[in-house]
Motif scaffolding. Structure first.
Motif, PDB file in Angstrom:
ATOM      1  N   ILE A 152      87.152   8.967 -71.156  1.00 56.01           N
ATOM      2  CA  ILE A 152      88.459   8.704 -71.770  1.00 56.01           C
ATOM      3  C   ILE A 152      88.820   7.221 -71.655  1.00 56.01           C
ATOM      4  O   ILE A 152      88.595   6.594 -70.618  1.00 56.01           O
ATOM      5  N   VAL A 153      89.385   6.697 -72.740  1.00 53.87           N
ATOM      6  CA  VAL A 153      89.965   5.357 -72.721  1.00 53.87           C
ATOM      7  C   VAL A 153      91.477   5.493 -72.859  1.00 53.87           C
ATOM      8  O   VAL A 153      91.959   6.194 -73.750  1.00 53.87           O
ATOM      9  N   VAL A 154      92.202   4.874 -71.955  1.00 53.89           N
ATOM     10  CA  VAL A 154      93.667   4.856 -72.012  1.00 53.89           C
ATOM     11  C   VAL A 154      94.099   3.468 -72.473  1.00 53.89           C
ATOM     12  O   VAL A 154      93.819   2.468 -71.807  1.00 53.89           O
ATOM     13  N   ALA A 155      94.744   3.416 -73.647  1.00 53.93           N
ATOM     14  CA  ALA A 155      95.142   2.136 -74.224  1.00 53.93           C
ATOM     15  C   ALA A 155      96.658   2.026 -74.275  1.00 53.93           C
ATOM     16  O   ALA A 155      97.328   2.748 -75.025  1.00 53.93           O
TER      17      ALA A 155
ATOM     18  N   GLY B  88      88.640  21.007 -62.348  1.00 58.32           N
ATOM     19  CA  GLY B  88      87.737  21.581 -63.329  1.00 58.32           C
ATOM     20  C   GLY B  88      87.288  20.609 -64.407  1.00 58.32           C
ATOM     21  O   GLY B  88      86.506  20.967 -65.280  1.00 58.32           O
ATOM     22  N   VAL B  89      87.784  19.378 -64.364  1.00 59.71           N
ATOM     23  CA  VAL B  89      87.387  18.362 -65.330  1.00 59.71           C
ATOM     24  C   VAL B  89      87.051  17.083 -64.565  1.00 59.71           C
ATOM     25  O   VAL B  89      87.827  16.639 -63.718  1.00 59.71           O
ATOM     26  N   ARG B  90      85.900  16.510 -64.868  1.00 64.17           N
ATOM     27  CA  ARG B  90      85.534  15.223 -64.258  1.00 64.17           C
ATOM     28  C   ARG B  90      85.761  14.137 -65.307  1.00 64.17           C
ATOM     29  O   ARG B  90      85.125  14.130 -66.361  1.00 64.17           O
ATOM     30  N   PHE B  91      86.704  13.240 -65.023  1.00 59.14           N
ATOM     31  CA  PHE B  91      87.053  12.189 -65.974  1.00 59.14           C
ATOM     32  C   PHE B  91      86.401  10.867 -65.593  1.00 59.14           C
ATOM     33  O   PHE B  91      86.392  10.491 -64.421  1.00 59.14           O
ATOM     34  N   HIS B  92      85.855  10.180 -66.593  1.00 57.72           N
ATOM     35  CA  HIS B  92      85.516   8.766 -66.430  1.00 57.72           C
ATOM     36  C   HIS B  92      86.540   8.017 -67.271  1.00 57.72           C
ATOM     37  O   HIS B  92      86.588   8.186 -68.492  1.00 57.72           O
ATOM     38  N   ILE B  93      87.381   7.236 -66.630  1.00 56.13           N
ATOM     39  CA  ILE B  93      88.531   6.638 -67.305  1.00 56.13           C
ATOM     40  C   ILE B  93      88.416   5.121 -67.330  1.00 56.13           C
ATOM     41  O   ILE B  93      88.151   4.481 -66.304  1.00 56.13           O
ATOM     42  N   ASP B  94      88.619   4.544 -68.508  1.00 54.84           N
ATOM     43  CA  ASP B  94      88.694   3.100 -68.669  1.00 54.84           C
ATOM     44  C   ASP B  94      90.059   2.742 -69.236  1.00 54.84           C
ATOM     45  O   ASP B  94      90.634   3.518 -70.012  1.00 54.84           O
ATOM     46  N   GLU B  95      90.568   1.589 -68.843  1.00 54.17           N
ATOM     47  CA  GLU B  95      91.883   1.147 -69.297  1.00 54.17           C
ATOM     48  C   GLU B  95      91.763  -0.075 -70.201  1.00 54.17           C
ATOM     49  O   GLU B  95      90.945  -0.969 -69.946  1.00 54.17           O
ATOM     50  N   VAL B  96      92.575  -0.073 -71.265  1.00 51.88           N
ATOM     51  CA  VAL B  96      92.603  -1.201 -72.203  1.00 51.88           C
ATOM     52  C   VAL B  96      94.062  -1.557 -72.467  1.00 51.88           C
ATOM     53  O   VAL B  96      94.889  -0.668 -72.651  1.00 51.88           O
ATOM     54  N   SER B  97      94.361  -2.858 -72.493  1.00 50.92           N
ATOM     55  CA  SER B  97      95.760  -3.278 -72.648  1.00 50.92           C
ATOM     56  C   SER B  97      96.069  -3.929 -73.987  1.00 50.92           C
ATOM     57  O   SER B  97      97.234  -4.121 -74.328  1.00 50.92           O
ATOM     58  N   ALA B  98      95.037  -4.267 -74.775  1.00 51.50           N
ATOM     59  CA  ALA B  98      95.269  -4.976 -76.036  1.00 51.50           C
ATOM     60  C   ALA B  98      94.374  -4.418 -77.137  1.00 51.50           C
ATOM     61  O   ALA B  98      93.267  -3.953 -76.879  1.00 51.50           O
TER      62      ALA B  98
ATOM     63  N   ASP C 223      92.714  -5.908 -79.610  1.00 55.31           N
ATOM     64  CA  ASP C 223      91.440  -6.588 -79.886  1.00 55.31           C
ATOM     65  C   ASP C 223      90.373  -6.175 -78.875  1.00 55.31           C
ATOM     66  O   ASP C 223      89.204  -6.003 -79.215  1.00 55.31           O
ATOM     67  N   THR C 224      90.779  -5.975 -77.633  1.00 52.89           N
ATOM     68  CA  THR C 224      89.862  -5.500 -76.601  1.00 52.89           C
ATOM     69  C   THR C 224      89.432  -4.071 -76.881  1.00 52.89           C
ATOM     70  O   THR C 224      88.273  -3.701 -76.639  1.00 52.89           O
ATOM     71  N   LEU C 225      90.349  -3.285 -77.422  1.00 53.67           N
ATOM     72  CA  LEU C 225      90.074  -1.870 -77.684  1.00 53.67           C
ATOM     73  C   LEU C 225      88.910  -1.693 -78.650  1.00 53.67           C
ATOM     74  O   LEU C 225      88.014  -0.884 -78.413  1.00 53.67           O
ATOM     75  N   TYR C 226      88.905  -2.436 -79.733  1.00 52.03           N
ATOM     76  CA  TYR C 226      87.841  -2.296 -80.731  1.00 52.03           C
ATOM     77  C   TYR C 226      86.470  -2.541 -80.106  1.00 52.03           C
ATOM     78  O   TYR C 226      85.533  -1.762 -80.314  1.00 52.03           O
ATOM     79  N   GLU C 227      86.358  -3.609 -79.342  1.00 51.31           N
ATOM     80  CA  GLU C 227      85.074  -3.927 -78.707  1.00 51.31           C
ATOM     81  C   GLU C 227      84.684  -2.867 -77.694  1.00 51.31           C
ATOM     82  O   GLU C 227      83.518  -2.494 -77.570  1.00 51.31           O
ATOM     83  N   PHE C 228      85.673  -2.368 -76.986  1.00 54.23           N
ATOM     84  CA  PHE C 228      85.424  -1.370 -75.946  1.00 54.23           C
ATOM     85  C   PHE C 228      84.903  -0.078 -76.552  1.00 54.23           C
ATOM     86  O   PHE C 228      83.947   0.527 -76.057  1.00 54.23           O
ATOM     87  N   LEU C 229      85.535   0.354 -77.648  1.00 59.59           N
ATOM     88  CA  LEU C 229      85.122   1.598 -78.289  1.00 59.59           C
ATOM     89  C   LEU C 229      83.703   1.485 -78.847  1.00 59.59           C
ATOM     90  O   LEU C 229      82.920   2.445 -78.792  1.00 59.59           O
TER      91      LEU C 229
ATOM     92  N   ILE D 209      87.480  10.708 -75.856  1.00 62.89           N
ATOM     93  CA  ILE D 209      88.905  10.777 -76.190  1.00 62.89           C
ATOM     94  C   ILE D 209      89.555   9.408 -75.981  1.00 62.89           C
ATOM     95  O   ILE D 209      89.285   8.726 -74.991  1.00 62.89           O
ATOM     96  N   LEU D 210      90.410   9.033 -76.913  1.00 61.88           N
ATOM     97  CA  LEU D 210      91.232   7.841 -76.784  1.00 61.88           C
ATOM     98  C   LEU D 210      92.685   8.275 -76.646  1.00 61.88           C
ATOM     99  O   LEU D 210      93.221   8.956 -77.517  1.00 61.88           O
ATOM    100  N   ILE D 211      93.315   7.910 -75.529  1.00 55.92           N
ATOM    101  CA  ILE D 211      94.748   8.136 -75.342  1.00 55.92           C
ATOM    102  C   ILE D 211      95.420   6.790 -75.580  1.00 55.92           C
ATOM    103  O   ILE D 211      95.192   5.834 -74.835  1.00 55.92           O
ATOM    104  N   ILE D 212      96.240   6.715 -76.635  1.00 61.09           N
ATOM    105  CA  ILE D 212      96.755   5.406 -77.045  1.00 61.09           C
ATOM    106  C   ILE D 212      98.239   5.443 -77.375  1.00 61.09           C
ATOM    107  O   ILE D 212      98.738   6.396 -77.972  1.00 61.09           O
ATOM    108  N   ASN D 213      98.935   4.392 -76.968  1.00 57.21           N
ATOM    109  CA  ASN D 213     100.319   4.175 -77.372  1.00 57.21           C
ATOM    110  C   ASN D 213     100.298   3.785 -78.856  1.00 57.21           C
ATOM    111  O   ASN D 213      99.701   2.764 -79.208  1.00 57.21           O
ATOM    112  N   PRO D 214     100.913   4.571 -79.749  1.00 58.61           N
ATOM    113  CA  PRO D 214     100.867   4.258 -81.179  1.00 58.61           C
ATOM    114  C   PRO D 214     101.349   2.857 -81.522  1.00 58.61           C
ATOM    115  O   PRO D 214     100.894   2.258 -82.496  1.00 58.61           O
TER     116      PRO D 214
END
Length: 202
Positions: free
Chosen positions: A7-10, A29-39, A41-47, A54-59
């Motif tokens: 999961i990426v949390v943006a 029951g769920v093992r999460f690997h979580i990465d955080e993104v704050s901007a 432009d960084t998000l596109y490269e990260f994805l 799953i991407l959890i993102i502030n619209p």
């Protein structure tokens, strides 16, 4: 069986991102690997590099860009996108998202919503398979539990799911196999070597 989700949390707020991460890691029951993104432009490269589930993102972070364009540019066509809301949002804004969560949701609420879109992803993966491969691994686990005589509540406890999620899985199993009875599932499970005769509750 433990589900693994990348999961990426943006979100621009480190407090919000950290809070989501802490909440997710409390879910059993769920093992999460979580990465955080704050901007953005960084998000596109990260994805492009990570290809998360799953991407959890502030619209607001996405702005006027569309999720379909985001998926296309990042080569993540099956990326599930969850809107992270601070307040009530326009329904039209949420139409392009697979699900949404709010900062007021409980860990159980978030778990149920993530399970829901994970189920959809498993169904997408098995859609074109033949009958023997129709069921996802989670659905096969549930068939085994049903054949062993467990109730929906017992299955939910054993597999760390909500009762609602178990019922959804069972409905999908019945639809895929066109089997609507425990005895029918028992025959299916034996023929496809999901259980041994000795595992079946007398």
């Amino acid at each position: 069986m433990t589900i693994n989700l990348n999961i990426v949390v943006a979100d621009p707020s480190v407090i919000i991102r950290s809070g989501i991460e802490v909440t997710l890691k409390r879910i059993q029951g769920v093992r999460f690997h979580i990465d955080e993104v704050s901007a953005i432009d960084t998000l596109y490269e990260f994805l492009k590099k990570r290809k998360p589930d799953i991407l959890i993102i502030n619209p607001a972070l996405l702005g006027y860009a569309s999720l379909s364009l985001l998926r296309e540019e990042c080569a993540c066509p099956k990326l599930k996108c969850v809107a992270l809301l601070y307040a009530v949002a326009e329904r039209s804004l949420l139409n392009q998202y697979d699900e949404f969560i709010t900062i007021y949701d409980s860990a159980e609420d978030i778990k149920n919503k993530l399970e829901k879109i994970s189920i959809q992803e498993e169904e997408d993966k098995t859609e074109d398979d033949d009958e023997l491969q129709t069921l996802s691994s989670r659905e096969k686990e549930i068939v085994v539990c049903v054949v062993k005589g467990l109730t929906n509540r017992e299955i939910a406890e054993q597999l760390y799911l909500s009762a609602h999620t178990v019922i959804t899985h069972r409905r999908n199993i019945a639809r895929k196999l066109q089997i609507h009875s425990a005895s029918g599932l028992t025959v299916y499970a034996i023929v496809n070597k999901l259980v041994e005769l000795g595992d079946i509750k007398k």
